[in-house]
Design a protein around this motif. Structure first.
Motif, PDB file in Angstrom:
ATOM      1  N   SER A  44       0.817  -1.220   0.000  1.00 30.42           N
ATOM      2  CA  SER A  44       0.000   0.000   0.000  1.00 30.42           C
ATOM      3  C   SER A  44       0.847   1.264   0.000  1.00 30.42           C
ATOM      4  CB  SER A  44      -0.943   0.003   1.205  1.00 30.42           C
ATOM      5  OG  SER A  44      -0.213  -0.155   2.405  1.00 30.42           O
TER       6      SER A  44
ATOM      7  N   GLN B 250       0.089   4.057  -2.753  1.00 30.51           N
ATOM      8  CA  GLN B 250      -0.300   5.398  -2.326  1.00 30.51           C
ATOM      9  C   GLN B 250       0.653   6.456  -2.877  1.00 30.51           C
ATOM     10  OE1 GLN B 250      -3.038   6.490  -0.695  1.00 30.51           O
ATOM     11  NE2 GLN B 250      -3.794   4.401  -0.881  1.00 30.51           N
TER      12      GLN B 250
ATOM     13  N   PRO C 165      -8.963   4.270   1.020  1.00 29.57           N
ATOM     14  CA  PRO C 165      -7.900   4.938   1.789  1.00 29.57           C
ATOM     15  C   PRO C 165      -7.900   4.600   3.272  1.00 29.57           C
ATOM     16  CG  PRO C 165      -9.656   6.490   1.266  1.00 29.57           C
ATOM     17  CD  PRO C 165      -9.977   5.222   0.539  1.00 29.57           C
TER      18      PRO C 165
ATOM     19  N   LYS D 243      -3.687   2.574   6.945  1.00 23.39           N
ATOM     20  CA  LYS D 243      -5.033   2.390   6.407  1.00 23.39           C
ATOM     21  C   LYS D 243      -6.059   2.113   7.504  1.00 23.39           C
ATOM     22  CE  LYS D 243      -5.673   0.706   2.361  1.00 23.39           C
ATOM     23  NZ  LYS D 243      -5.849  -0.094   1.128  1.00 23.39           N
TER      24      LYS D 243
END
Length: 699
Positions: free
Chosen positions: A118, A122, A230, A297
């Motif tokens: 992630s 991101q 998100p 997250k």
């Protein structure tokens, strides 16, 4: 998180090949548990069905040589792997790496892992939007290129030459929705239902294969969905059933397009008593790794393991109806219990914020606190016990189907029976009796129970009037489909306002106790009322809700005089700082850009170089947007589309749920947990049936 483990045919750098080789060696040297369906190599790597057993032919068809593959984001097109890191146990388990972005002007090294990508995703999303969209398209194209799993009637396994028939799909749906044993398809009475129709039911083995296919497909889709989310909130709980611990874990988020609440069950697994703490901790880590739920997250994890709900109901005088049993724990001494009962709070020392279920505090207010106050007056406490005993006598007589049906024919209303350990259902059941109090005499006569006295009816009516504000709040906060964390603090204020509006002077029994309940409400939720540091996120979440904004602040300041509008606005601006870039971007887009013709026309000589120096507020864009938001009379959630900073604050801080009811419902979804031994079903397939039943609506 990157749920795709495919690699393409493009040339990759040597570090990628070296890392892939080391990854294969590391995996080959490990032994995975039955729970490795949540293996840290992401959902498409669910390919171990038993401990140490080889992959089945079906799973090989899903992803051959999957352990030799790397996440797509490391194929050399987006990031270049620089170094493997393993300074901590977590980095070793997750296969930590350092990777360099291929698109940053300067050398940009990002820390992450092969299992949880992630951070890298991101980075692309925030810094290189076009490349991020290219990555999503490439991943989507790879997913579409995979061929669907199908049933081969002749081999009890899956191949790619036939498809799962609609008939078999319907049978599988029937089994899932009713949490039935898979062996039911081989039951003579079940097969007799289709005799003479020309339809042939599949075997138990084929049903297991279809269940596995559906399960893997659902988990892959869920993994892909969570990649683009998100922020999430998770709920966790553990139950003791038949001397086994059952671990439930769910996930919740807000859809950024329509602001709807989304939920999914991630885990439902049983453990033996020995080593329960370690097993739960490992299961939590594996699940978070599998779905890419990193610390950045997960906003919060909601649990409850402090107050004893059963004891609270016993104190309330309902044990005669519920017949609570200690069967599961009667053979355990206190020392043994201390060793095997997991302390959930310790699990979260390495994880995101651990929130206690705030709705459970409302439950404690309505039960434990109320009874403690009641015990200060022995005669009133005795009246309470007798009144509730009358109710439980009626409910217990109506638990049998025969009595319940006969009662319906004798009295012209349907009784509402309370649910075990659900205080609101108990309150609603009492209110149902009182709404038909003129018929209670006939009902008690028919059921052969003691009739209510006038004083007992009066007491129960006052009890319902006093507790109605809490009951309404309790019901409202458990409507998960529309619940936001920002509703909780205004709900507390609403309860206090309704308490103050009660005409306690008209009460005969509970006047003094009514005043004390208002004080107990403030004491139990003082941190929220006074907006202490640990509860600032609750007030920020409230202000970001268009239907709330600052409407509750005046009433809140009357409860806690130290609270002011300026203080709350300051908290919001402070929390919105992390989204400053969005406000500046919108401001630049909205600013007027003069044409080149106009710009070239004017000529003021050297005076044109004169500029006025002034100090600019770095948060000016946020303050302007916030003020426009507060002035907007549109209270719909869609109005947030006009305020990107407020929208981001809303999504982040309203993701948390005030209740862990969803994970409790997960246990209820199982339906047959207490009799699972009679189902002749493996733990693995039982978990999958429950998870699929819980996720059917969304996935």
């Amino acid at each position: 998180m990157d749920s795709s483990l495919e690699s393409d045919d493009s040339t990759v750098d040597p570090s990628y090949i070296e890392l892939e080789h080391s990854m294969k060696q590391e995996i080959d040297s490990q032994h995975f548990e039955d729970a490795s369906s949540y293996h840290s190599n992401l959902p498409k790597a669910f390919c171990k069905s038993e401990v140490g057993s080889p992959c089945s032919s079906m799973l090989t068809a899903v992803s051959s040589n999957v352990f030799e593959k790397m996440p797509l984001i490391f194929n050399g097109n987006y990031f270049k792997v620089v170094k493997r890191i393993g300074d901590t146990d977590h980095q070793k388990k997750a296969r930590g790496i350092l990777a360099q972005c291929n698109f940053c002007a300067t050398t940009k090294i990002i820390k992450g892992s092969l299992n949880i990508t992630s951070n890298f995703i991101q980075h692309l999303k925030k810094r290189h939007r076009i490349k991020y969209e290219e990555y999503l398209k490439e991943k989507n194209d790879i997913g579409k290129s995979q061929r669907p799993m199908v049933v081969d009637r002749t081999s009890n396994s899956f191949n790619e030459k036939s498809t799962i028939s609609e008939f078999d799909e319907n049978i599988l749906t029937f089994v899932i929705e009713n949490t039935l044993p898979l062996s039911i398809v081989e039951s003579p009475s079940f097969m007799a239902l289709f005799r003479g129709t020309g339809l042939v039911t599949c075997t138990k083995k084929q049903m297991m294969n279809m269940l596995d296919t559906k399960y893997y497909g659902m988990m892959t889709r869920l993994s892909d969905t969570l990649t683009s989310v998100p922020y999430v909130c998770t709920t966790l709980n553990v139950w003791l059933c038949k001397r086994k611990y059952i671990f439930g874990y769910t996930c919740h988020w807000i859809d950024g397009t329509n602001y709807s609440r989304k939920s999914a069950a991630l885990r439902f697994q049983s453990f033996g008593a020995e080593g329960a703490f370690e097993n739960i901790r490992d299961a939590l880590h594996r699940t978070n790794s599998a779905f890419g739920l990193g610390d950045d997250k997960i906003i919060s994890t909601i649990t409850d393991n402090d107050d004893n709900v059963v004891d609270a109901f016993k104190e309330f005088g309902l044990q005669d109806f519920y017949e609570f049993s200690d069967e599961d724990e009667q053979d355990l001494c206190e020392d043994d219990k201390a060793k095997i009962l997991p302390d959930l709070s310790n699990i979260f020392q390495r994880y995101p914020p651990h929130h206690k279920c705030v709705i459970h505090d409302l439950f404690s207010l309505a039960t434990t606190d109320f009874i403690d106050l009641l015990k200060l007056n022995s005669s009133l406490h005795q009246l309470h016990q007798i009144s509730f005993k009358r109710c439980t006598e009626i409910w217990s007589k109506c638990t049998t189907p025969e009595k319940s049906e006969m009662a319906k024919t004798f009295v012209p209303f349907s009784l509402i029976l309370p649910t075990s350990t659900d205080w609101y259902s108990m309150f609603d059941s009492i209110r149902c009796l009182l709404n038909n109090k003129d018929k209670l005499y006939n009902l008690c006569f028919f059921l052969e129970t003691s009739n209510f006295t006038y004083a007992e009816i009066e007491y129960l009516e006052e009890y319902c009037r006093l507790m109605e504000p809490i009951a309404e709040a309790f019901k409202f906060l458990q409507i998960e489909s529309q619940m936001l964390y920002g509703y909780f603090l205004p709900t507390l204020v609403t309860i206090k306002v309704k308490f103050d509006k009660l005409d306690l002077g008209s009460f005969k029994y509970l006047t003094e106790l009514g005043l004390q309940m208002g004080n107990k409400l403030f004491e139990r939720f003082q941190n929220f009322f006074e907006i202490r540091e640990e509860c600032i996120d609750a007030v920020v979440a409230s202000v970001s809700c268009p239907i709330i904004k600052l409407k509750f602040v005046k009433a809140l300041s009357q409860i806690a005089p130290n609270v002011s509008v300026e203080q709350i606005q300051s908290h919001f601006i402070d929390y919105a700082k992390e989204f400053r870039r969005d406000a500046e971007t919108v401001n630049q887009q909205d600013s007027f850009q003069g044409s080149s013709t106009v710009h070239n026309f004017f000529d003021f000589g050297q005076c044109s170089n004169v500029s006025v120096k002034q100090e600019i507020d770095p948060l000016l864009h946020i303050r302007r947007e916030f003020n426009r938001y507060l002035s907007d009379e549109d209270n719909s959630l869609s109005s947030l589309d006009r305020y990107p900073v407020v929208k981001n604050v809303f999504i982040k801080y309203n993701t948390t749920l005030p209740s862990y009811a969803s994970v409790r419902r997960l246990f209820a979804y199982s339906g047959v947990t207490s009799s699972r031994r009679n189902l002749k079903m493996s733990s693995r397939h039982f978990e999958r049936l429950v998870i699929m039943k819980a996720n059917d609506v969304c996935f």
